[in-house]
Design an enzyme around this catalytic site. Structure first.
Site, mmCIF file in Angstrom:
data_model
loop_
_atom_site.group_PDB
_atom_site.id
_atom_site.type_symbol
_atom_site.label_atom_id
_atom_site.label_comp_id
_atom_site.label_asym_id
_atom_site.label_seq_id
_atom_site.Cartn_x
_atom_site.Cartn_y
_atom_site.Cartn_z
ATOM 1 N N GLU A 295 -13.950 -2.218 -1.791
ATOM 2 C CA GLU A 295 -14.159 -2.426 -0.345
ATOM 3 C C GLU A 295 -15.518 -1.871 0.085
ATOM 4 O O GLU A 295 -15.854 -0.714 -0.201
ATOM 5 C CB GLU A 295 -13.028 -1.742 0.451
ATOM 6 C CG GLU A 295 -13.202 -1.920 1.952
ATOM 7 C CD GLU A 295 -11.969 -1.557 2.778
ATOM 8 O OE1 GLU A 295 -10.905 -1.253 2.198
ATOM 9 O OE2 GLU A 295 -12.087 -1.577 4.018
ATOM 10 N N GLU B 8 -5.334 4.134 -2.973
ATOM 11 C CA GLU B 8 -6.767 4.358 -2.816
ATOM 12 C C GLU B 8 -7.210 5.570 -3.627
ATOM 13 O O GLU B 8 -6.486 6.552 -3.705
ATOM 14 C CB GLU B 8 -7.090 4.620 -1.330
ATOM 15 C CG GLU B 8 -6.784 3.455 -0.424
ATOM 16 C CD GLU B 8 -7.119 3.737 1.043
ATOM 17 O OE1 GLU B 8 -7.733 4.777 1.345
ATOM 18 O OE2 GLU B 8 -6.747 2.897 1.884
ATOM 19 N N ASP C 277 0.818 -1.218 0.000
ATOM 20 C CA ASP C 277 0.000 0.000 0.000
ATOM 21 C C ASP C 277 0.850 1.265 0.000
ATOM 22 O O ASP C 277 1.847 1.355 0.734
ATOM 23 C CB ASP C 277 -0.870 0.032 1.264
ATOM 24 C CG ASP C 277 -2.293 -0.400 0.989
ATOM 25 O OD1 ASP C 277 -2.729 -0.367 -0.179
ATOM 26 O OD2 ASP C 277 -2.975 -0.781 1.964
#
Ligand code: KIV
Length: 275
Positions: free
Chosen positions: A182, A115, A83
């Protein structure tokens, strides 16, 4: 066999499901790898489950590099995706490429995850251009927790749902090789999965994604602070650990550990000379 981004591409084409689990250290990575899981995510969820923060916002590049390198030493076959932490790619495209590069060079990741939706197309394009595979992440993106106002299912209104589908298209166009979805309603995740040619990896996004990812502490019931509805607990390791720790505490205090089996010996002549 070594999993690569090509494994992901082929799996989608053949309709084969992909498995992904988080890991943050050498020993766990070794076990996850041995189990045949396709990919290990060194998630910034380490902020919660390893470092004990309330959210992922305080996680640094140094944290991610440190844990990613440990995972890389333990995993031979799983594709390692690390990440990009909060503020390592949001400010500029240059930052994004430089920090993605550090996760590869210093953290030994084989791909990075970031993200965000359509707004991050420039970053994704530039990172992919630098020959670094990018996994996108849409829906409940924990780095935006303060904007969402809590951990809530995303994409429930028509406008949000349309925006998520558009973001998935944009991420695919930008060159992402897969997208994590998600906390998205199952039917919306199914539409997104049918819309893009790259695999979708669901977490709380239902049965029709191309793969699934879970935080390993959640699926082993080790993170007792909170357990989301979408988690299946495959074991109750937290309870086992607690019981083992209690037994150890007892054993030490009542002197039933260590025993003769646990000690090293020395020639008595040497001991005599020490007095
Ligand atoms: O950080 C993480 O573990 C993640 C998963 C929840 C997908 O991003």
């Amino acid at each position: 066999m070594k999993n690569t981004v090509t494994t992901f591409k082929n799996a989608k084409e053949k309709g084969e499901k992909l498995s992904m689990l988080t890991a943050y250290d050498y020993s766990t990575a070794k076990l996850v790898d041995e189990a045949g899981i396709n990919s290990i995510l060194v998630g910034d969820s380490l902020g919660n489950v390893i470092l004990g923060y309330e959210d992922t916002l305080s996680v640094t590049m140094e944290d991610m590099i440190h844990h990613s390198a440990a995972v890389a030493r333990g995993a031979k076959n799983a594709l390692i995706v690390t990440d990009m932490p909060f503020m390592s790619y949001q400010v500029s495209v240059e930052d994004a490429v430089r920090n993605a590069g550090r996760l590869i060079k210093e953290g030994h990741a084989q791909a990075v995850k970031l993200e965000g939706g359509s707004d991050f197309v420039p970053q994704i394009k530039a990172i992919v251009k630098a020959s670094i595979p990018v996994m996108g992440h849409l829906g409940l993106t924990p780095q935006s927790i303060n904007t969402f106002g809590g951990f809530k299912v995303q994409g429930k209104t028509l406008e949000q749902a349309k925006q998520l589908i558009q973001s998935a298209r944009d991420l695919e166009m930008a060159g992402a090789f897969a997208i994590v979805l998600e906390c998205v309603p199952e039917k919306l995740a199914q539409i997104i999965t049918e819309t893009v040619k790259i695999p979708t990896i669901g977490i709380g996004a239902g049965r029709y994604c191309d793969g699934q990812v879970l935080v390993y502490q959640d699926m082993l019931d080790m993170y007792m602070d909170f357990s989301p509805k979408f988690v299946k607990q495959y074991a109750h390791i937290g309870e086992n650990m607690l019981s083992a720790f209690k037994q150890y505490d007892n054993d030490v205090k009542n002197m039933s550990f260590p025993t003769e089996k646990n000690i090293y010996t020395i020639n008595e002549d040497i001991i005599d000379k020490l007095y």
